[in-house]
Design an enzyme around this catalytic site. Sequence first.
Site: not given
Length: 249
Positions: A104, A98, A194, A178
Site C-alpha cells: 500500500c 492493489q 487508495d 495503511h
Amino acid sequence: MADVDVPVGKKAFVPLENNPEVMTSLVHELGLSKGLQWHDVYSLTEPSLLEFLPRPALALLLVFPVTDTYEKFRVEEDSSKEDYSGSGPDEPVVWFKQTIRNACGLIGLLHSITNGGATDYITPGSPLDQLLKQAVPLTPVDRADLLYNSKSLEAAHATAAAKGDSSAPDAEASVDLHFVAFIKDKDGNQWELDGRRKGPINRGKLGPEDDVLSEKGQELGVRAFLQREEQAGGGELRFSVVMLGPSFE
C-alpha cells in the site's frame, strides 16, 4: 490487516517505512526529478510548522492504523459504487488497484507521482515514464497486472524497503498500517486514491490558490478523515502525514 483484500499466496513486498528519506530515494530512483522530495508534516494546524514546508504540496500521504471504524466506512461508501473501469488519456486520474500484499505504501507513492502537478517532474525515458505510458491505456485489472509483473518496480521497492531506520518486517507479515494518497488534479479536483477502494474518489473542488495541505485541501481530505475516526473512536488517533513538494536543495 491493511491488505486483507489481497489473497494470501499472492506476491508480497516488505512493507515500506513511512520515512521521507526512504520515499524520496525510491521516487528519484524510479525517475522523478530531484526538484521534488517528500517532507514530514509535523502538524496540520500549527502555522509555524506549516510555513516551514515548501509549497505547493502536490500530494499528501496519510498513514494510519486500519480500524473497525475505517473498515465500516470504507465498505459502506463503496457499496453503492461500481468497480472502476476507466482507462486512457482522458481519465482525470491514474488509479492503481492493489494486488500485491503489503504494497500500500508503494501504491500510495505511485498515485502521488503519476497524477497532478508531479507528472511535470517525471524524467523522460525513466522507468517511471515508461511505466506510466504503459499503464495509461490499460484497464484497472491489466494495470494491476503491469505493476504485479514489473521487475524494475519490485527491485526499486526492495532497495528502498531495506533503507528504513527500523528493522523491516517480513514480506508475509500482517501489517495494520495503511497509506492513502490525496492529490489535486490539473482541473482543480481533489482526489482520494487508495488501491483497496473500488476506484478513485473525487472529494471536491479546490481553488487555484489551494493545494492539498491548504485549509480547503485538508477540509476535503485528511481533516475529514481524521475527524470521522476521532469521533467514532473517542480517543487519540495514531497517524502520520508526509507531503510531496519542492526540494529544499
